[in-house]
Design a protein around this motif. Structure first.
Motif, PDB file in Angstrom:
ATOM      1  N   UNK A 108       0.834  -1.205   0.000  1.00 20.24           N
ATOM      2  CA  UNK A 108       0.000   0.000   0.000  1.00 20.24           C
ATOM      3  C   UNK A 108       0.868   1.256   0.000  1.00 20.24           C
ATOM      4  N   UNK A 109       1.922   1.198   0.802  1.00 15.28           N
ATOM      5  CA  UNK A 109       2.822   2.347   0.886  1.00 15.28           C
ATOM      6  C   UNK A 109       3.487   2.605  -0.459  1.00 15.28           C
ATOM      7  N   UNK A 110       3.950   1.536  -1.080  1.00 10.52           N
ATOM      8  CA  UNK A 110       4.612   1.667  -2.382  1.00 10.52           C
ATOM      9  C   UNK A 110       3.621   2.156  -3.443  1.00 10.52           C
ATOM     10  N   UNK A 111       2.421   1.618  -3.439  1.00 12.46           N
ATOM     11  CA  UNK A 111       1.441   1.979  -4.469  1.00 12.46           C
ATOM     12  C   UNK A 111       0.988   3.426  -4.382  1.00 12.46           C
ATOM     13  N   UNK A 112       0.992   3.949  -3.178  1.00  7.90           N
ATOM     14  CA  UNK A 112       0.680   5.354  -2.984  1.00  7.90           C
ATOM     15  C   UNK A 112       1.587   6.246  -3.820  1.00  7.90           C
ATOM     16  N   UNK A 113       2.836   5.826  -3.945  1.00  6.12           N
ATOM     17  CA  UNK A 113       3.791   6.559  -4.780  1.00  6.12           C
ATOM     18  C   UNK A 113       3.720   6.073  -6.223  1.00  6.12           C
ATOM     19  N   UNK A 114       3.612   4.747  -6.392  1.00 12.30           N
ATOM     20  CA  UNK A 114       3.621   4.178  -7.741  1.00 12.30           C
ATOM     21  C   UNK A 114       2.501   4.735  -8.612  1.00 12.30           C
ATOM     22  N   UNK A 115       1.333   4.952  -8.012  1.00 13.96           N
ATOM     23  CA  UNK A 115       0.216   5.377  -8.870  1.00 13.96           C
ATOM     24  C   UNK A 115       0.496   6.743  -9.507  1.00 13.96           C
ATOM     25  N   UNK A 116       1.403   7.495  -8.882  1.00 16.34           N
ATOM     26  CA  UNK A 116       1.778   8.777  -9.488  1.00 16.34           C
ATOM     27  C   UNK A 116       3.023   8.681 -10.366  1.00 16.34           C
ATOM     28  N   UNK A 117       3.978   7.820  -9.954  1.00 20.05           N
ATOM     29  CA  UNK A 117       5.308   7.888 -10.581  1.00 20.05           C
ATOM     30  C   UNK A 117       5.726   6.660 -11.379  1.00 20.05           C
ATOM     31  N   UNK A 118       4.969   5.560 -11.258  1.00 18.95           N
ATOM     32  CA  UNK A 118       5.407   4.317 -11.905  1.00 18.95           C
ATOM     33  C   UNK A 118       4.490   3.970 -13.069  1.00 18.95           C
ATOM     34  N   UNK A 119       5.051   4.002 -14.275  1.00 18.55           N
ATOM     35  CA  UNK A 119       4.268   3.712 -15.481  1.00 18.55           C
ATOM     36  C   UNK A 119       3.790   2.254 -15.501  1.00 18.55           C
ATOM     37  N   UNK A 120       4.355   1.400 -14.642  1.00 17.60           N
ATOM     38  CA  UNK A 120       3.928  -0.004 -14.592  1.00 17.60           C
ATOM     39  C   UNK A 120       2.907  -0.277 -13.486  1.00 17.60           C
ATOM     40  N   UNK A 121       2.409   0.767 -12.875  1.00 19.92           N
ATOM     41  CA  UNK A 121       1.461   0.621 -11.757  1.00 19.92           C
ATOM     42  C   UNK A 121       0.351  -0.371 -12.073  1.00 19.92           C
ATOM     43  N   UNK A 122      -0.209  -0.296 -13.279  1.00 18.71           N
ATOM     44  CA  UNK A 122      -1.371  -1.125 -13.612  1.00 18.71           C
ATOM     45  C   UNK A 122      -0.974  -2.528 -14.072  1.00 18.71           C
ATOM     46  N   UNK A 123       0.309  -2.780 -14.228  1.00 13.05           N
ATOM     47  CA  UNK A 123       0.764  -4.039 -14.812  1.00 13.05           C
ATOM     48  C   UNK A 123       1.014  -5.130 -13.781  1.00 13.05           C
ATOM     49  N   UNK A 124       1.362  -4.709 -12.542  1.00  8.28           N
ATOM     50  CA  UNK A 124       1.799  -5.663 -11.526  1.00  8.28           C
ATOM     51  C   UNK A 124       1.776  -4.977 -10.165  1.00  8.28           C
ATOM     52  N   UNK A 125       1.402  -5.694  -9.095  1.00  7.85           N
ATOM     53  CA  UNK A 125       1.467  -5.087  -7.761  1.00  7.85           C
ATOM     54  C   UNK A 125       2.934  -4.838  -7.350  1.00  7.85           C
ATOM     55  N   UNK A 126       3.150  -4.040  -6.308  1.00  6.03           N
ATOM     56  CA  UNK A 126       4.516  -3.750  -5.846  1.00  6.03           C
ATOM     57  C   UNK A 126       5.248  -5.056  -5.526  1.00  6.03           C
ATOM     58  N   UNK A 127       6.517  -5.140  -5.917  1.00  4.83           N
ATOM     59  CA  UNK A 127       7.232  -6.413  -5.799  1.00  4.83           C
ATOM     60  C   UNK A 127       8.730  -6.209  -5.728  1.00  4.83           C
ATOM     61  N   UNK A 128       9.425  -7.243  -5.261  1.00  2.30           N
ATOM     62  CA  UNK A 128      10.887  -7.320  -5.321  1.00  2.30           C
ATOM     63  C   UNK A 128      11.212  -8.342  -6.410  1.00  2.30           C
ATOM     64  N   UNK A 129      11.902  -7.923  -7.451  1.00  2.00           N
ATOM     65  CA  UNK A 129      12.241  -8.845  -8.535  1.00  2.00           C
ATOM     66  C   UNK A 129      13.409  -9.738  -8.127  1.00  2.00           C
ATOM     67  N   UNK A 130      13.195 -11.042  -8.180  1.00  2.00           N
ATOM     68  CA  UNK A 130      14.290 -11.983  -7.917  1.00  2.00           C
ATOM     69  C   UNK A 130      14.970 -12.385  -9.220  1.00  2.00           C
ATOM     70  N   UNK A 131      14.169 -12.469 -10.267  1.00  3.07           N
ATOM     71  CA  UNK A 131      14.694 -12.778 -11.607  1.00  3.07           C
ATOM     72  C   UNK A 131      13.852 -12.001 -12.609  1.00  3.07           C
ATOM     73  N   UNK A 132      14.518 -11.150 -13.368  1.00  2.00           N
ATOM     74  CA  UNK A 132      13.803 -10.299 -14.328  1.00  2.00           C
ATOM     75  C   UNK A 132      13.200 -11.149 -15.439  1.00  2.00           C
ATOM     76  N   UNK A 133      12.302 -10.564 -16.191  1.00  2.00           N
ATOM     77  CA  UNK A 133      11.606 -11.244 -17.280  1.00  2.00           C
ATOM     78  C   UNK A 133      12.552 -12.084 -18.120  1.00  2.00           C
ATOM     79  N   UNK A 134      12.195 -13.357 -18.333  1.00  4.95           N
ATOM     80  CA  UNK A 134      12.981 -14.222 -19.219  1.00  4.95           C
ATOM     81  C   UNK A 134      12.045 -15.008 -20.123  1.00  4.95           C
ATOM     82  N   UNK A 135      12.534 -15.289 -21.331  1.00  3.99           N
ATOM     83  CA  UNK A 135      11.734 -15.998 -22.336  1.00  3.99           C
ATOM     84  C   UNK A 135      11.868 -17.503 -22.150  1.00  3.99           C
ATOM     85  N   UNK A 136      10.782 -18.228 -22.221  1.00  3.36           N
ATOM     86  CA  UNK A 136      10.818 -19.690 -22.248  1.00  3.36           C
ATOM     87  C   UNK A 136       9.543 -20.163 -22.927  1.00  3.36           C
TER      88      UNK A 136
END
Lengths: 170, 170
Positions: free
Chosen positions: B15-43
């Protein structure tokens, strides 16, 4: 805290639904395309352990099944929603029953009509127009469903997955 | 198909992150706030069974741990991203290592800096302004992390959860 229980269909079906949702569904950004098994319900955050335990038990009681989409339907005039109709199966009915009785007791406002919402909050004219066009399109598709998800809702509406449950397994 | 592996922090932190994300993060609508362990990979889609098996094995090798947020940071000038800094722990490093070696071999573009993105694609001026303000705010918070999630990406960008993995369990 607000919880919900849903099935996410395959990427193929989600992509197809999102193609329409991005234009017609005001909840497009809140959650990926889904079949609601149990609508949003309130529970304290500390209940999550009990909810998870009971959901494992529900999952164990229902075997994987084939989900079939057939055509587009609408809840109008009760609700200006357009949806992709999902064929009722014994497994879907059992899941819905188990998720509204016992530990999950909850009164249901409507009969269970399994569906994927593709449009909502449409004006009467828009609904009639979109529905007319979509009724012409073939939405026959089937896939295996072997899991469902427990979600919780964030402030301002978006949903996050908490856990996955595998049908036929504990 | 594009896959990704992330941790969703608690509702409080999201909730805390989204409060900022909804204004500043262009990916707000794509995914909830998260810690990436492994970035997008093709398989290929049919690899999903193997990916899941190997992720169960990774999860089993790492115990639940305490995640601590400290303050806001930025990848500028390399990348105009603002993020919530996550303290590096042996568990996070092991997870990241296991997810970039063996079955999950993948070259890493940058060193692993665990974080929750709260803003991206900001102009230089906006970044300086937002960062200046957020640096004054206390983001000290900690919670237990006992799970991570495998996601796949839909057309047009949104992510769906496929499965949950429990740390220290198979």
């Amino acid at each position: 805290m607000k919880f919900g229980i849903v099935i996410f269909p395959s990427k193929h079906l989600q992509d197809r639904a999102n193609n329409l949702r991005k234009r017609y569904d005001t909840h497009y950004a809140m959650i990926p395309p889904h079949v609601t098994l149990k609508a949003a319900f309130e529970a304290p955050e500390e209940d999550i352990k009990g909810i998870v335990e009971n959901l494992h038990n529900v999952a164990f009681q229902v075997q994987p099944f084939t989900l079939k989409t057939t055509k587009v339907g609408s809840f109008a005039p009760v609700n200006n929603v357009i949806y992709l109709k999902i064929e009722k199966t014994p497994e879907l009915e059992t899941l819905n029953d188990l998720l509204h009785s016992g530990y999950f007791e909850q009164e249901r406002e409507y009969a269970f009509v399994p569906h994927i919402t593709i449009g909502q909050q449409l004006s009467d004219d828009e609904l009639a127009d979109v529905l007319g066009r979509l009724k012409m399109i073939d939405f026959q598709y089937e896939q295996t469903i072997d899991r469902f998800h427990l979600l919780y809702q964030l402030e301002d509406g978006p949903w996050t997955v908490y856990e996955t449950f595998h049908l036929g397994k504990e």
